[in-house]
Design an enzyme around this catalytic site. Structure first.
Site, PDB file in Angstrom:
ATOM      1  N   SER A 663      -9.520  -3.898   7.717  1.00 17.82           N
ATOM      2  CA  SER A 663     -10.233  -3.236   8.814  1.00 17.82           C
ATOM      3  C   SER A 663     -11.735  -3.492   8.757  1.00 17.82           C
ATOM      4  CB  SER A 663      -9.959  -1.728   8.793  1.00 17.82           C
ATOM      5  OG  SER A 663      -8.622  -1.456   9.154  1.00 17.82           O
ATOM      6  N   ASN A 866      -0.312  -2.676  11.212  1.00 14.62           N
ATOM      7  CA  ASN A 866      -0.332  -1.973   9.938  1.00 14.62           C
ATOM      8  C   ASN A 866      -1.681  -1.863   9.245  1.00 14.62           C
ATOM      9  OD1 ASN A 866       2.554  -1.410   9.658  1.00 14.62           O
ATOM     10  ND2 ASN A 866       2.773  -3.618   9.512  1.00 14.62           N
ATOM     11  N   TYR A 867      -2.588  -2.814   9.463  1.00 11.88           N
ATOM     12  CA  TYR A 867      -3.794  -2.876   8.631  1.00 11.88           C
ATOM     13  C   TYR A 867      -5.106  -2.751   9.394  1.00 11.88           C
ATOM     14  CZ  TYR A 867      -0.608  -4.306   4.977  1.00 11.88           C
ATOM     15  OH  TYR A 867       0.417  -4.338   4.065  1.00 11.88           O
ATOM     16  N   LEU A 868      -5.104  -2.964  10.694  1.00  9.53           N
ATOM     17  CA  LEU A 868      -6.342  -2.876  11.465  1.00  9.53           C
ATOM     18  C   LEU A 868      -6.415  -1.518  12.156  1.00  9.53           C
ATOM     19  CD1 LEU A 868      -6.428  -6.429  13.093  1.00  9.53           C
ATOM     20  CD2 LEU A 868      -7.444  -5.661  10.936  1.00  9.53           C
TER      21      LEU A 868
END
Length: 908
Positions: A663, A866-868
């Protein structure tokens, strides 16, 4: 309940090949056997990524030999292996050894003072998708959402059906009890050793306060209104009438929102619980007070094949009872897929099928002992014919089938959670089939049993009626555990993994889970400098365990490696940071480390990176006197690492580093772009480029689709078609006045359109026009017959086709003359406007082609889901006036409604 495996990459149809034994062909077919389990499919792994295809070996450098050679180093290697520090350090290199990758220290080191709050913005009304399987998330503690906003009353907004979520991160949260102050403090908690946060017990919560529901006015994205005159009916024969699809494509290119009809108005009127605006709801233990649902829906029983459809054994038809025939059919449906070309897949299937044959042997007494003597092609051909038949059904027939299916599933779509109607994510029990797994899984091909009510435990409120299964049988158990969020669970038979039925991605509990995860990653910004100082100091520790842990933390932080867990003998040979073997890491003087191993989903990770000299020395020490298959970090495991991370920051795990680095890197890359005066497509390309860099950082790769080349050719042909349209309009101007040939805007020709292509293109256009005329003529006659009137005579169609032929004869005469005319005259200004719009469309199409080709090996959605942090995207879209629909599918907009309300000045 559709399961996670129904949506994994290895369950997608594969193309067709050429023949071989057992009716096999080389992979390309469309194996359509469904996969299931009597006790369901495996849970998703710790990082909760979307399934990825096996990496194409051509996408990375050639595999390195596993045999480790001892390199020659400039300095002595006599340092102690165990608990003594290095004797001395070599002279430092003149240049920095910083790792050249997204997410470096500069990108991820953020002072605590830079962390800003978030202001409340109006929510944007978004449509919602159909349910999606999200059934494999394990249990986790519930934590509270971080928010600096005031405590408003509950609000509800219009929203459609919930969407699919590729995310498997189910971390529910609950805010604190209301305080005297109007501001709401937030406590964020998480497990140290767990990677999914949905179902571990938490403390009891009070019933929420209720307030009058309010509807938020939808906020429309700002975009330019474009009238596409270049596609109007006067210029070109193919554009007599602009189709709805064409209008939609043009609107997308020009950034205009596409107007939608009022279909499914009833669904649009449905209101959703605005949990992010709700009052605090207790102390964080109990996740619900009342819960009522109808259980899960089981697939229909097996229907035997027609008597004339039989597989063959030694060339003779084999009389199989239904149980054995069903399992044979699972394999038959896959004989032209990549799965059937795998020796391990075939072995596991045949072993399990022989067990079924022992209890349900062939009726004619045939003993099946040789896999090579089996011919499944007759069954395969029947399945293919059935697929073709269903595909050929009329629209009315398809609608009727869908209507019946929707009626059967209607009562399973929702549950009542604390009196609110919430969507259920995966209410369908997957049918039995063959386990496919990911990558080179040792159990792929194994039989997944049919799940029955006796296998399933139902979780429901004490006062709620117990649901009745839609097949004979009784539930294994009915419990009333309000400290977890799953509605049903069972254990699948292949890997012994637990399967769960959860609420849909757009539900309040799922949304709280996601917000907590990203807030935990944001919290890491306040501690990252101290944590890095600590592990850098431990890189020279006299205690070897601490030195190994610090080195592993360095790789997890800088390279975004997964922590890795120890694998059993029946699991795929994939590794993460803590489970690296010596053979996976090679040293190259003076300070390069080469990683080469199979990561999650058997995706190859290859990376050659410069590292700090102390890291280089540590790896050399860790590898001394070890074999290639020995653990590199023999004194570190994931549990111990996460326990240490908990001491650094409450709730910190190795996975939080991946979310934080992804992120923060994404935010930095987006902020670096200067997009003033950029077109919409240029903005989208800049966004996707940043997304790609994060996906590469996280090793989110995929196999290049087999149809990529054909797809690119189709896209290029569409681009040439637009250039053809512009060319014809240029020629219209030249005929009106030759001076336009000297105009800079019109003098450049379409160099990649040759005479042969023009001939083929115009012939194709003519064929489409004739086909369209015939179809329209048929529909008009059908309508006339329904109204009791006489149908039109064939001569009417013949006249229409004659007009089309005449028009294309005129076009044929215009070839090579650089002059053309319209069917109806138009002002020069209008023609010039149309050419300008087509030129803009060509530029946008070129950028789209570049973007698509560059992303052919990168799985962008995995990091996006899932990650940003979705608030990064929402804020960026507001800053640059990009419709969020261009970047977030309906699925993601339903999954992250809370994120779409942030102000444009919000930063991760």
């Amino acid at each position: 309940m559709s399961s996670a495996s129904d949506f994994s990459d290895d369950d997608k149809p594969l193309g067709k090949p050429s023949g071989g034994l057992n009716g096999h062909h080389h992979p390309n077919g469309n194996g359509n056997g469904h996969v299931s389990a009597q006790h369901a499919s495996s849970s998703l792994s710790e990082d909760e990524d979307m399934p990825l295809a096996t990496a194409d070996s051509s996408a990375v450098p050639p595999t390195r030999t596993l045999k480790r050679k001892k390199p020659i180093y400039a300095e002595s290697s006599s340092d102690s292996e165990d608990d003594t520090p290095l004797a001395s350090s070599p002279a430092k290199l003149a240049t920095s050894a910083a790792i050249p990758m997204p997410g470096a220290v500069e990108a991820t080191t953020v002072p605590a003072s830079s962390t800003n709050g978030k202001r409340k913005a109006k929510i944007k009304e978004e449509p919602r998708d159909d349910d999606y399987a999200d059934d494999d998330a394990p249990k986790r503690k519930r934590a509270s959402a971080a928010s600096g906003s005031k405590k408003p009353a509950k609000k509800k907004v219009k929203q459609e059906t919930p969407a699919a979520s590729g995310s498997d991160d189910d971390i529910p949260i609950v805010t604190k009890k209301p305080s005297v102050s109007r501001k709401r403090k937030v406590k964020v908690e998480s497990d140290a050793d767990s990677d999914s946060d949905d179902d571990k017990p938490i403390a009891k919560k009070a019933a929420p306060k209720k307030a009058a529901p309010k509807k938020a006015a939808p906020k429309k994205p700002r975009a330019s209104k474009v009238k596409d005159e270049a596609e109007s009916g006067d210029e070109l024969p193919k554009a007599k009438k602009t189709s709805a699809k064409k209008k939609k494509e043009d609107a997308e290119v020009n950034g205009s929102p596409v107007k939608k009809g009022r279909k499914k108005k009833e669904e649009e009127e449905e209101e959703v619980f605005r949990w992010w605006d709700a009052d605090a709801n207790g102390d964080g233990s109990v996740k619900w007070e009342t819960l009522e649902h109808n259980g899960v829906i089981f697939p229909p029983p097996y229907e035997p094949l027609p008597p004339h459809v039989k597989m063959k054994y030694n060339g003779k038809p084999l009389e199989l009872p239904p149980a054995a025939e069903e399992v044979a059919g699972f394999y038959a449906a896959l004989i032209e897929s990549d799965h059937a070309q795998s020796t391990k897949f075939n072995e596991n299937f045949f072993d399990d099928w022989k067990k079924v044959l022992k209890t349900d042997p062939p009726r004619d007494g045939t003993k099946v002992t040789s896999f090579e003597s089996c011919d499944f092609r007759p069954m395969f051909e029947y399945f293919e014919a059935e697929k073709a038949r269903k595909k050929a059904m009329t629209t009315a027939e398809k609608k009727e089938v869908k209507r019946l299916k929707d009626e059967q599933e209607a009562k399973y779509l929702t549950c009542l959670l604390d009196g609110r109607k919430e969507k259920i994510g995966n209410f369908r029990v997957e049918p039995p089939g063959l386990f496919r797994g990911r990558g080179e899984h040792p159990k792929k091909g194994s039989l997944k049993f049919r799940v029955r009510p006796e296998d399933i435990t139902i979780n429901i409120g004490k006062e709620a009626p117990v649901p009745v299964p839609n097949m004979p049988g009784k539930w294994k158990e009915v419990i009333h555990d309000n400290t977890v969020t799953w509605l049903a669970t069972w254990t699948e038979n292949v890997n012994g993994n637990h399967k769960y039925v959860f609420l849909a991605a757009g539900s309040s509990l799922k949304g709280q889970s996601d917000m907590t995860k990203f807030e935990k990653a944001r919290e890491l910004k306040k501690h990252i400098d101290r944590i890095r100082q600590n592990y850098n100091a431990d890189l020279k520790s006299k205690v070897m365990a601490d030195r190994q842990r610090a080195t592993a933390m360095y790789f997890i932080d800088k390279l975004a490696l997964r922590a890795g867990n120890e694998k059993g003998e029946d699991e795929a040979e994939t590794v993460g940071c803590c489970s690296l073997k010596c053979q996976h890491v090679t040293l190259e003087a003076p300070n390069f480390v080469i990683f080469d191993f199979l990561g999650k989903d058997s995706i190859r990770y290859y990376n050659r990176v410069p590292v700090e000299l102390q890291i280089f020395k540590n790896i050399r020490i860790f590898k001394e006197n070890k074999n290639d298959d020995d653990d590199l970090f023999d004194r570190v495991n994931t549990a111990g690492l996460n326990k240490h991370l908990q001491s650094e920051m409450k709730g910190l795990t190795a996975k939080v580093f991946r979310t934080f680095n992804a992120s923060s890197t994404f935010q930095r890359l987006l902020d670096e772009n200067s997009l003033e005066n950029a077109t919409l497509q240029e903005k989208l390309n800049a966004y996707n480029k940043a997304n790609r860099e994060v996906a590469i950082l996280c090793n989110h790769r995929k196999t290049v689709p087999k149809t990529h080349d054909q797809s690119m050719e189709r896209v290029n042909n569409k681009l040439r078609a637009v250039k053809y349209d512009r060319m014809k309009l240029r020629h219209v101007l030249f005929k009106i006045d030759k001076k336009f040939k000297k105009d800079e805007d019109y003098k450049d020709d379409e160099s990649d359109i040759d005479d042969d292509w023009i001939v083929a293109h115009e012939e194709a256009l003519k064929a489409k026009e004739i086909e369209k005329a015939e179809k329209k003529f048929k529909q008009e006659n059908e309508k006339l017959e329904e109204e009791g009137e006489k149908p039109q005579k064939p001569s009417v169609l013949e006249e229409r086709i004659a007009d089309i032929e005449e028009e294309y004869t005129r076009l044929e005469k215009e070839r090579g003359t650089e002059q053309a005319e319209l069917k109806r005259e138009r002002p020069v200004e209008k023609i010039q406007e149309a050419i300008t719009k087509l030129s803009e469309k060509i530029s946008a199409s070129k950028l789209q082609i570049i973007d698509r080709d560059e992303g052919k090996e990168i799985a962008l959605n995995t990091s996006k889901i899932n990650y940003l942090d979705p608030r990064i995207t929402a804020s960026w879209c507001k800053i640059h006036e990009v419709p969020v629909e261009k970047l977030f599918s309906k699925t993601l907009r339903v999954k992250f409604p809370w994120a779409l309300e942030v102000d444009e000045d919000w930063k991760f």
